[in-house]
Design a protein around this motif. Structure first.
Motif, PDB file in Angstrom:
ATOM      1  N   ILE A 109       0.884  -1.184  -0.032  1.00  0.00           N
ATOM      2  CA  ILE A 109      -0.104  -0.036  -0.095  1.00  0.00           C
ATOM      3  C   ILE A 109       0.802   1.475   0.132  1.00  0.00           C
ATOM      4  O   ILE A 109       0.541   2.279  -0.666  1.00  0.00           O
ATOM      5  N   ALA A 110       1.894   0.979   0.857  1.00  0.00           N
ATOM      6  CA  ALA A 110       2.827   2.354   0.710  1.00  0.00           C
ATOM      7  C   ALA A 110       3.435   2.580  -0.395  1.00  0.00           C
ATOM      8  O   ALA A 110       3.723   3.722  -0.809  1.00  0.00           O
ATOM      9  N   HIS A 111       3.828   1.528  -1.124  1.00  0.00           N
ATOM     10  CA  HIS A 111       4.412   1.772  -2.860  1.00  0.00           C
ATOM     11  C   HIS A 111       3.138   2.561  -3.511  1.00  0.00           C
ATOM     12  O   HIS A 111       3.317   3.460  -4.441  1.00  0.00           O
ATOM     13  N   ILE A 112       1.979   1.904  -3.391  1.00  0.00           N
ATOM     14  CA  ILE A 112       1.078   2.396  -4.349  1.00  0.00           C
ATOM     15  C   ILE A 112       0.456   3.992  -3.931  1.00  0.00           C
ATOM     16  O   ILE A 112       0.311   4.799  -4.816  1.00  0.00           O
ATOM     17  N   GLU A 113       0.439   4.118  -2.632  1.00  0.00           N
ATOM     18  CA  GLU A 113      -0.035   5.422  -2.241  1.00  0.00           C
ATOM     19  C   GLU A 113       0.801   6.552  -2.383  1.00  0.00           C
ATOM     20  O   GLU A 113       0.536   7.923  -2.807  1.00  0.00           O
ATOM     21  N   ILE A 114       2.364   6.394  -2.345  1.00  0.00           N
ATOM     22  CA  ILE A 114       3.209   7.397  -2.594  1.00  0.00           C
ATOM     23  C   ILE A 114       2.975   7.784  -4.008  1.00  0.00           C
ATOM     24  O   ILE A 114       3.313   9.036  -4.538  1.00  0.00           O
ATOM     25  N   THR A 115       2.966   6.854  -4.866  1.00  0.00           N
ATOM     26  CA  THR A 115       2.810   6.913  -6.565  1.00  0.00           C
ATOM     27  C   THR A 115       1.330   7.886  -6.736  1.00  0.00           C
ATOM     28  O   THR A 115       1.526   8.715  -7.480  1.00  0.00           O
ATOM     29  N   LYS A 116       0.526   7.376  -5.962  1.00  0.00           N
ATOM     30  CA  LYS A 116      -0.943   8.457  -6.234  1.00  0.00           C
ATOM     31  C   LYS A 116      -0.593   9.786  -5.753  1.00  0.00           C
ATOM     32  O   LYS A 116      -1.132  10.586  -6.498  1.00  0.00           O
ATOM     33  N   GLN A 117       0.190   9.694  -4.640  1.00  0.00           N
ATOM     34  CA  GLN A 117       0.315  11.147  -4.260  1.00  0.00           C
ATOM     35  C   GLN A 117       1.068  12.169  -5.090  1.00  0.00           C
ATOM     36  O   GLN A 117       0.951  13.210  -5.366  1.00  0.00           O
TER      37      GLN A 117
END
Ligand code: FE2
Length: 328
Positions: A109-117
């Motif tokens: 989730i951390a990899h996904i969320e930082i990309t989204k941000q």
């Protein structure tokens, strides 16, 4: 509100600091793997010996003191048990000493969320590819908001598959980039291709490529090229099917293997051909890092999640789809 995040799920020890969604620091130390692979206790010893130093580096980079920090996050999993323990213990110690809230964070989730941000992409279809994991995920609101896994590897992660081949070929780490270099200019030879719906398997491909390599009938360059092309084509085909099913408007690529320029090129081509936007973060955020843990901990904190320190465990097989995404 400055939030610190500690990541130690594999060979990287990372400490990052985020404030209002902006990354203020992203410090790291990396255990040198060598040709034998990772010995969990040795990697954990390395992390334990360096965690104070990397926390101090991150604070220096951000121009802050520990007393300025308002919350802390650590990687709960998935990852290597003894390695995960280091971030957990460090985070619990800081949380107890400074009386600040603590948040266990899912690494994927951390990899996904930082990309989204980074790209202001709120609801993408994501290909998350690393050593141990290969998954196609997107947010789903039923029965509660979570990352639904639309497709995944049935055996090993694509990163571990490429690493195993590289070891068989006696290549040097970092194996993924070494295989990519060796594969340049290669010619395609037929390889097993295994996609079932939106799921895939990689061991058949690894076994066949290794056999062909050791037979001496095909040179290393052509085997490496064919292995890489086949594995990435499988992932892109499954992603294309998931894109039709979900009708998402953005496609993102993240995780360690997302640093592959060939995979980026293939996935971007597929996304663009369907009028879909494509985003991949700079390598700093696809390699394991503490900033992404801080970013998610900050979101968890803002959304009112509470995690008693006694419930802050580690879980080597922490599934992305078991997490309730309360911040979305
Ligand atoms: Fe990772």
């Amino acid at each position: 509100m400055a939030v610190i995040g500690i990541e130690s799920s594999a060979h990287t020890l990372g400490v990052g600091i985020s404030e209002n969604g902006k990354v203020l620091a992203n410090a790291r130390e990396m255990y040198s793997i060598g040709s034998g692979g990772m010995i969990p206790m040795k990697v954990a010893d390395f992390h334990a010996g360096n965690v104070r130093k990397v926390v101090r580096s991150a604070l220096r980079e951000a121009g802050l003191k520990l007393s300025d920090i308002t919350a802390i996050g650590y990687t709960k999993g998935p990852g290597i048990g003894p390695c995960l323990r280091v971030a957990q213990v460090a985070a619990k110690t800081i949380a107890a000493q400074y009386h600040i809230p603590i948040f266990p964070v899912n690494h994927a989730i951390a990899h996904i969320e930082i990309t989204k941000q980074l790209f202001h992409s709120s609801d993408p279809l994501t290909l998350y590819v690393s050593g141990g994991n290969s998954q196609i995920v997107a947010l789903d609101s039923e029965p509660y908001m979570h990352y639904k896994v639309y497709g995944e590897t049935f055996d090993i992660g694509v990163g571990n598959m490429i690493d195993s081949f590289a070891r068989e070929a006696k290549l040097t780490p970092a194996w993924g980039s070494t295989v990519a270099k060796v594969a340049q200019g290669g010619k395609y030879v037929e390889m097993p291709y295994s996609v079932k719906g939106m799921d895939f398997t990689f061991t058949g491909l690894l076994t066949h490529a290794t056999k062909v390599l050791h037979s001496g009938t095909v040179n290393l360059r052509d085997v490496a090229y064919s292995l890489q092309e086949t594995a990435f084509a499988m992932l892109v085909e499954a992603m294309e099917r998931a894109l039709f099913l979900t009708s998402k408007k953005d496609v993102t690529l993240c995780g360690g293997v997302a640093q592959s320029t060939r995979l980026q090129e293939m996935l971007k081509g597929m996304a663009r051909s369907h009028g879909t936007r494509f985003f991949v973060a700079p390598n700093e955020y696809n390699a394991d890092n503490g900033a992404m843990i801080a970013v998610v901990a900050e979101k968890m904190h803002e959304s009112g999640i509470k995690c008693p320190i006694s419930a802050c465990t580690v879980d080597q097989k922490y599934r992305i789809d078991s997490v309730r995404v309360a911040w979305q």
